[in-house]
Design an enzyme around this catalytic site. Structure first.
Site, PDB file in Angstrom:
ATOM      1  N   SER A 260       0.844  -1.190   0.000  1.00  0.00           N
ATOM      2  CA  SER A 260       0.000   0.000   0.000  1.00  0.00           C
ATOM      3  C   SER A 260       0.882   1.243   0.000  1.00  0.00           C
ATOM      4  O   SER A 260       2.076   1.170   0.254  1.00  0.00           O
ATOM      5  CB  SER A 260      -0.897   0.040   1.255  1.00  0.00           C
ATOM      6  OG  SER A 260      -1.730  -1.100   1.336  1.00  0.00           O
ATOM      7  N   SER A 298      -3.528  -3.719  -3.147  1.00  0.00           N
ATOM      8  CA  SER A 298      -2.847  -2.513  -2.673  1.00  0.00           C
ATOM      9  C   SER A 298      -3.840  -1.495  -2.132  1.00  0.00           C
ATOM     10  O   SER A 298      -4.904  -1.274  -2.699  1.00  0.00           O
ATOM     11  CB  SER A 298      -2.041  -1.889  -3.820  1.00  0.00           C
ATOM     12  OG  SER A 298      -1.118  -0.940  -3.340  1.00  0.00           O
ATOM     13  N   ASP A 300      -4.081   2.225  -1.801  1.00  0.00           N
ATOM     14  CA  ASP A 300      -3.471   3.465  -2.287  1.00  0.00           C
ATOM     15  C   ASP A 300      -4.430   4.606  -1.966  1.00  0.00           C
ATOM     16  O   ASP A 300      -5.384   4.864  -2.714  1.00  0.00           O
ATOM     17  CB  ASP A 300      -3.203   3.366  -3.784  1.00  0.00           C
ATOM     18  CG  ASP A 300      -2.431   2.097  -4.143  1.00  0.00           C
ATOM     19  OD1 ASP A 300      -1.504   1.745  -3.400  1.00  0.00           O
ATOM     20  OD2 ASP A 300      -2.784   1.449  -5.152  1.00  0.00           O
TER      21      ASP A 300
END
Length: 392
Positions: A260, A298, A300
């Site tokens: 991340s 991930s 983000d």
């Protein structure tokens, strides 16, 4: 109580990095745009940063490699004077608390905290406790807080289920936050973080811009823990295709982008909440320059705020706010993309090799090999101060 076989607990409070540690520009990496005097989030007046770094080898063989980073948009006045803010999730496999209220109110109240995934709760509660300790209730008679706490996962190197971040660490990060240079790499919430399968962590950068004939600044701070090696590009150079050794995840047979990144963007340009949400989205493009595709695994998540417009928040009075027109936002957008890219590279360059939980490790990117690739692809820019002699 467990006894510690070996303890190395490092507290870093927005401290100066060692003068011998180069940043990305010192290695000859070319970047677009003009940075502020510190090339850091703290180039923007009022903003302070505090970091607590925890590195411990426990008697039971577990390894602590974690910490907490505090960003105070208005320094000590952050609890009482909000800022306009907006946020954006490029891929939401992560957490940033308090975002529903940012959407609803358009403002950020209090600090922004960064830590590991399993410490979000304790950090959030500790921020509220510090607010209660700080003084009297607000005008409504209540101590009220919805803290913003964001995370990335450091479980490859850190004993993440040991819950080693405590309220005392949060209190220390908040109390000792200050302006000036910001420590990068293996510090604060970024202590155990990895990006593009290199050791990574905290990084920061800034840009100057001009709008309506007025000079403004955009600053970015990242906690970078995303990505696999193959797509990695630095200054357009396909670094991931050439630096193939010590790939943390893909060497172990894991497929797909993992990890991340949290990106915190600040500006002193007067912007309204909907404009700041637009700014937050532009961090995605800085991430893309690095070769990220924001994979399914991930988290983000990006937050943007403006330190302008200090006085439109008083209850019982008519607030007035100034703002840059939408037609003049391109400079802010471009500065955000540029500073996000450089902040990530600064995090990689500042990081150092780390071995942690279960004997697992992450190697830092080799400065020497990176310089060699920059020269090979015609992207090397001789730095003003020759720092590369100190590169590992």
């Amino acid at each position: 109580m467990r006894r510690l076989a070996c303890i190395a607990v490092l507290y870093s409070f927005c401290a100066l990095s060692s003068a011998a540690e180069p940043r990305a520009r010192d290695l000859g990496i070319p970047f677009e745009g003009t940075p502020g005097p510190l090339n850091a989030l703290t180039d923007i007046a009022e903003i302070t940063v505090g970091q607590v770094t925890l590195i411990e080898d426990l008697a039971d063989a577990h390894k602590v490699r974690t910490g907490v980073t505090a960003i105070l948009p208005r320094g000590k006045a952050s609890a009482d004077t909000p800022v306009f803010a907006g946020w954006f999730a490029l891929n939401g496999n992560g957490e940033m608390t308090g975002t529903a209220w940012i959407d609803e109110s358009g403002q950020l109240e209090g600090p922004v905290m960064l830590t590991n995934t399993h410490s979000v709760g304790v950090v959030r509660d500790a921020v509220i406790a510090q607010r209660v300790h700080a003084g009297a209730a607000d005008a409504s008679g209540y101590w009220w807080s919805l803290p913003v706490v964001a995370e990335t996962w450091d479980g490859h190197l850190n004993d993440i289920n040991g819950f080693h971040v405590t309220p005392a660490h949060v209190a220390r990060a908040l109390a000792d936050a200050r302006g000036g240079p910001v420590a990068e790499g293996n510090v604060g919430g970024g202590t155990g973080m990895i990006c593009h399968e290199f050791k990574c962590g905290i990084g920061t950068a800034s840009r100057r811009l001009l709008a309506h004939g007025t000079g403004y600044l955009v600053g970015v701070l990242v906690q970078a823990n995303y990505g696999v090696r193959d797509p990695l590009r630095i200054a357009g150079v396909p670094v991931g295709q050439y630096l193939r050794n010590d790939r943390v995840y893909t060497d172990a047979g894991l497929d797909g982008e993992t990890g991340s990144i949290i990106v915190v963007i600040a500006t002193d340009a007067p912007l309204l909440p909907h404009q700041l949400k637009r700014v937050a989205r532009r961090a995605s493009m800085g991430l893309a320059r690095m070769g990220s595709y924001a994979g399914n695994g991930s988290g983000d998540i990006f937050l943007a705020f403006s330190t302008a417009n200090e006085h439109p928040f008083q209850a019982g009075s008519l607030g007035q706010a100034s703002f840059v027109g939408n037609d003049d936002l391109d400079g802010v957008f471009e500065a955000t993309v540029q500073a996000t890219e450089e902040a990530i590279v600064n995090a990689m360059v500042a990081a150092r090799d780390m071995r942690g939980e279960g004997g697992r490790y992450a190697k830092a990117i080799s400065h020497k090999d990176l310089i060699r690739l920059l020269k090979r692809f015609g992207r090397y820019k001789r730095p003003h101060a020759v720092m590369q002699a100190s590169a590992p």
